[in-house]
Motif scaffolding. Structure first.
Motif, PDB file in Angstrom:
ATOM      1  N   TYR A  22       0.893  -1.248   0.071  1.00 40.15           N
ATOM      2  CA  TYR A  22      -0.106   0.056   0.038  1.00 40.15           C
ATOM      3  C   TYR A  22       0.736   1.287   0.118  1.00 40.15           C
ATOM      4  N   LEU A  23       1.971   1.291   0.757  1.00 37.82           N
ATOM      5  CA  LEU A  23       2.904   2.479   1.091  1.00 37.82           C
ATOM      6  C   LEU A  23       3.438   2.573  -0.675  1.00 37.82           C
ATOM      7  N   PHE A  24       3.889   1.803  -1.038  1.00 37.65           N
ATOM      8  CA  PHE A  24       4.638   1.893  -2.492  1.00 37.65           C
ATOM      9  C   PHE A  24       3.353   2.234  -3.735  1.00 37.65           C
ATOM     10  N   LYS A  25       2.638   1.508  -3.731  1.00 37.95           N
ATOM     11  CA  LYS A  25       1.431   1.886  -4.751  1.00 37.95           C
ATOM     12  C   LYS A  25       0.467   2.905  -4.549  1.00 37.95           C
ATOM     13  N   LYS A  26       0.174   2.881  -3.179  1.00 40.80           N
ATOM     14  CA  LYS A  26      -0.824   4.140  -2.681  1.00 40.80           C
ATOM     15  C   LYS A  26      -2.451   3.780  -3.313  1.00 40.80           C
ATOM     16  N   LYS A  27      -2.486   2.523  -3.588  1.00 42.47           N
ATOM     17  CA  LYS A  27      -3.739   1.929  -3.853  1.00 42.47           C
ATOM     18  C   LYS A  27      -4.293   1.113  -2.717  1.00 42.47           C
ATOM     19  N   ALA A  28      -5.649   1.216  -2.451  1.00 43.50           N
ATOM     20  CA  ALA A  28      -6.436   0.820  -1.321  1.00 43.50           C
ATOM     21  C   ALA A  28      -6.801  -0.771  -1.981  1.00 43.50           C
ATOM     22  N   ILE A  29      -6.533  -1.622  -0.747  1.00 42.37           N
ATOM     23  CA  ILE A  29      -7.023  -3.071  -1.112  1.00 42.37           C
ATOM     24  C   ILE A  29      -8.266  -3.081  -1.649  1.00 42.37           C
ATOM     25  N   SER A  30      -8.704  -3.749  -2.383  1.00 43.56           N
ATOM     26  CA  SER A  30     -10.266  -4.028  -2.796  1.00 43.56           C
ATOM     27  C   SER A  30     -10.548  -5.499  -3.040  1.00 43.56           C
TER      28      SER A  30
END
Length: 77
Positions: A22-30
């Motif tokens: 999450y920290l690297f991609k800045k994408k929430a888990i979905s």
């Protein structure tokens, strides 16, 4: 007890790896299905108009946002 500790450690490792991702991609888990929007539902209920409780909650949120805006405008510092 060792089984519990091994399982707990494995879960901590999984959570740690997910947080690094999450920290690297800045994408929430979905989820894989995309939620309700994936099946064409815009909101949880199909009511044409919000219920009284929802209207009261929306009015309270709007009043709070207005109060914050007034405080920000009249801030001294």
């Amino acid at each position: 007890m060792s089984t519990f500790l091994a399982t707990f450690g494995a879960m901590l490792l999984v959570f740690g790896l997910m947080s690094v991702g999450y920290l690297f991609k800045k994408k929430a888990i979905s989820g894989s299905c995309g939620g309700l929007a994936g099946v064409g539902i815009d909101k949880e209920c199909d009511c044409p108009e919000p219920c009284d409780r929802r209207k009261a909650k929306m009015a309270k949120e709007a009043a709070e946002a207005e109060r914050r805006e007034r405080l920000a405008q009249h801030r001294i510092l």
